[in-house]
Design a protein around this motif. Structure first.
Motif, PDB file in Angstrom:
ATOM      1  N   HIS A   1       1.472  -0.936 -11.622  1.00  0.00           N
ATOM      2  CA  HIS A   1       1.220   0.499 -11.551  1.00  0.00           C
ATOM      3  C   HIS A   1       1.496   1.160 -12.903  1.00  0.00           C
ATOM      4  O   HIS A   1       0.775   2.083 -13.316  1.00  0.00           O
ATOM      5  CB  HIS A   1       2.103   1.128 -10.470  1.00  0.00           C
ATOM      6  N   THR A   2       2.510   0.696 -13.608  1.00  0.00           N
ATOM      7  CA  THR A   2       2.880   1.282 -14.889  1.00  0.00           C
ATOM      8  C   THR A   2       1.852   0.978 -15.973  1.00  0.00           C
ATOM      9  O   THR A   2       1.636   1.805 -16.872  1.00  0.00           O
ATOM     10  CB  THR A   2       4.273   0.767 -15.317  1.00  0.00           C
TER      11      THR A   2
ATOM     12  N   GLY B   1       2.319 -12.959  -4.888  1.00  0.00           N
ATOM     13  CA  GLY B   1       1.998 -12.572  -3.512  1.00  0.00           C
ATOM     14  C   GLY B   1       1.718 -13.760  -2.617  1.00  0.00           C
ATOM     15  O   GLY B   1       2.196 -13.830  -1.482  1.00  0.00           O
ATOM     16  N   ILE B   2       0.939 -14.715  -3.129  1.00  0.00           N
ATOM     17  CA  ILE B   2       0.628 -15.920  -2.349  1.00  0.00           C
ATOM     18  C   ILE B   2       1.900 -16.730  -2.094  1.00  0.00           C
ATOM     19  O   ILE B   2       2.087 -17.297  -1.012  1.00  0.00           O
ATOM     20  CB  ILE B   2      -0.432 -16.765  -3.080  1.00  0.00           C
TER      21      ILE B   2
ATOM     22  N   THR C   1      11.922  -8.005  -3.411  1.00  0.00           N
ATOM     23  CA  THR C   1      12.300  -7.362  -4.668  1.00  0.00           C
ATOM     24  C   THR C   1      11.370  -7.780  -5.800  1.00  0.00           C
ATOM     25  O   THR C   1      10.927  -6.945  -6.596  1.00  0.00           O
ATOM     26  CB  THR C   1      13.750  -7.715  -5.032  1.00  0.00           C
ATOM     27  N   LEU C   2      11.062  -9.067  -5.860  1.00  0.00           N
ATOM     28  CA  LEU C   2      10.164  -9.564  -6.914  1.00  0.00           C
ATOM     29  C   LEU C   2       8.768  -8.968  -6.745  1.00  0.00           C
ATOM     30  O   LEU C   2       8.135  -8.552  -7.726  1.00  0.00           O
ATOM     31  CB  LEU C   2      10.107 -11.087  -6.868  1.00  0.00           C
ATOM     32  N   LEU C   3       8.291  -8.912  -5.509  1.00  0.00           N
ATOM     33  CA  LEU C   3       6.986  -8.306  -5.255  1.00  0.00           C
ATOM     34  C   LEU C   3       6.985  -6.831  -5.654  1.00  0.00           C
ATOM     35  O   LEU C   3       6.017  -6.329  -6.236  1.00  0.00           O
ATOM     36  CB  LEU C   3       6.625  -8.455  -3.776  1.00  0.00           C
ATOM     37  N   THR C   4       8.081  -6.141  -5.356  1.00  0.00           N
ATOM     38  CA  THR C   4       8.201  -4.723  -5.708  1.00  0.00           C
ATOM     39  C   THR C   4       8.137  -4.518  -7.221  1.00  0.00           C
ATOM     40  O   THR C   4       7.452  -3.613  -7.717  1.00  0.00           O
ATOM     41  CB  THR C   4       9.526  -4.150  -5.170  1.00  0.00           C
TER      42      THR C   4
ATOM     43  N   GLY D   1       0.807  -1.215   0.000  1.00  0.00           N
ATOM     44  CA  GLY D   1       0.000   0.000   0.000  1.00  0.00           C
ATOM     45  C   GLY D   1       0.837   1.261   0.000  1.00  0.00           C
ATOM     46  O   GLY D   1       0.554   2.216  -0.738  1.00  0.00           O
ATOM     47  N   LEU D   2       1.895   1.285   0.807  1.00  0.00           N
ATOM     48  CA  LEU D   2       2.775   2.451   0.859  1.00  0.00           C
ATOM     49  C   LEU D   2       3.525   2.642  -0.458  1.00  0.00           C
ATOM     50  O   LEU D   2       3.662   3.770  -0.951  1.00  0.00           O
ATOM     51  CB  LEU D   2       3.768   2.308   2.012  1.00  0.00           C
ATOM     52  N   PHE D   3       4.005   1.547  -1.030  1.00  0.00           N
ATOM     53  CA  PHE D   3       4.748   1.647  -2.278  1.00  0.00           C
ATOM     54  C   PHE D   3       3.853   2.115  -3.412  1.00  0.00           C
ATOM     55  O   PHE D   3       4.232   2.982  -4.214  1.00  0.00           O
ATOM     56  CB  PHE D   3       5.369   0.291  -2.611  1.00  0.00           C
ATOM     57  N   TRP D   4       2.635   1.590  -3.472  1.00  0.00           N
ATOM     58  CA  TRP D   4       1.687   1.993  -4.516  1.00  0.00           C
ATOM     59  C   TRP D   4       1.328   3.472  -4.366  1.00  0.00           C
ATOM     60  O   TRP D   4       1.241   4.203  -5.361  1.00  0.00           O
ATOM     61  CB  TRP D   4       0.431   1.134  -4.445  1.00  0.00           C
ATOM     62  N   THR D   5       1.134   3.911  -3.121  1.00  0.00           N
ATOM     63  CA  THR D   5       0.822   5.319  -2.870  1.00  0.00           C
ATOM     64  C   THR D   5       1.969   6.219  -3.300  1.00  0.00           C
ATOM     65  O   THR D   5       1.761   7.270  -3.921  1.00  0.00           O
ATOM     66  CB  THR D   5       0.512   5.538  -1.379  1.00  0.00           C
ATOM     67  N   ALA D   6       3.201   5.821  -2.978  1.00  0.00           N
ATOM     68  CA  ALA D   6       4.373   6.603  -3.372  1.00  0.00           C
ATOM     69  C   ALA D   6       4.491   6.675  -4.896  1.00  0.00           C
ATOM     70  O   ALA D   6       4.788   7.731  -5.459  1.00  0.00           O
ATOM     71  CB  ALA D   6       5.639   5.998  -2.769  1.00  0.00           C
TER      72      ALA D   6
END
Length: 266
Positions: free
Chosen positions: A246-247, A115-116, A236-239, A76-81
């Protein structure tokens, strides 16, 4: 356990608690200010609630011995950023927008599998299941252990049975790699923005590296260095998957109307 070992664990735990409290204060102070100014929306309020819940879960872990982790707050924080840095997705031509939409249809389910898989890795770590079967591809001398459902009720086996937990993680990790490989192959045929193509390639490379780290960690009887690298690889993979989603997210109508092809049609 000797006194020196106890001291190490004590200071690690103490630092972890202080770090968690400091993060809470760093979030709460600006949150309170912007809340008074009326700038806070539902997303940041939900993130604050999740942060408070994470602290409660941490206390519960210490109190009861529960092992639990979550990637929700980080995601959530990464998506918001990302939304602050890039309010609109890449959309320089209608063809690239259409290509991004095709990537998005595949990237979303692949992200769920990733994610799972990451969550299943937390159960492997929590049960110390990585040291139970240190062979690959087989688990010991068999493909499927015969003690997968020895706990009652049956649902407990998916969270507490060492054999089941490791088997689940192996299957999910393999599924993640195959899914990301399919996403990479599919994207090669599409007309997409170069940044999207690079992101998919980076995700594929990271997935291959993560599986390699996982197998190496298993065969080496889970040394701390490889175990830590494998956990960092999962994050890292999740990021990368979050960044990709997002892109390729759907652009706003106002952005679409600025594209030459759409303007001519309108």
């Amino acid at each position: 356990m000797g006194i020196e070992d106890f001291k190490f664990i004590y200071w690690m735990e103490y630092a972890h608690r202080m770090w968690g409290r400091a993060l809470g204060v760093m979030f709460a102070l600006p949150f309170s200010y912007f809340l008074r100014k009326g700038y806070i929306g539902l997303r940041l309020s939900a993130l604050f609630a999740l942060g408070a819940g994470q602290g409660l879960i941490g206390w519960w872990m210490v109190k009861s011995g529960l092992e639990e982790r979550t990637f929700v707050i980080y995601s959530g924080l990464f998506w918001t950023a990302l939304s602050v840095v890039m309010p609109e997705p890449l959309a320089e031509s209608l063809a690239w927008v259409q290509g991004a939409a095709k990537v998005r249809r595949i990237a979303i389910p692949v992200s769920l599998v990733v994610g799972i898989t990451a969550v299943s890795g937390a159960f492997v770590a929590g049960n110390d299941a990585g040291r139970a079967y240190i062979t690959f591809l087989k688990m010991g001398d068999v493909w499927v252990p015969d003690n997968l459902f020895e706990l009652k009720p049956i649902i407990r086996n998916f969270f507490e049975n060492t054999a089941m937990v490791q088997l689940d993680h192996r299957i999910l990790a393999t599924s993640s790699l195959i899914s990301i490989c399919g996403l990479w192959w599919w994207t090669k045929k599409l007309d997409v923005h170069p940044a999207i193509r690079s992101l998919v390639g980076a995700t594929f490379g990271m997935a291959a590296l993560q599986v390699t780290l996982g197998v190496s960690t298993l065969l080496s009887y889970v040394p701390v260095s490889l175990g830590t690298a494998h956990q960092a690889g999962a994050l890292t993979l999740l990021t990368l998957m979050l960044l990709l989603n997002h892109t390729v997210r759907k652009p706003s109508m106002s952005l679409l109307k600025t594209l030459p092809q759409v303007a001519r049609i309108a």
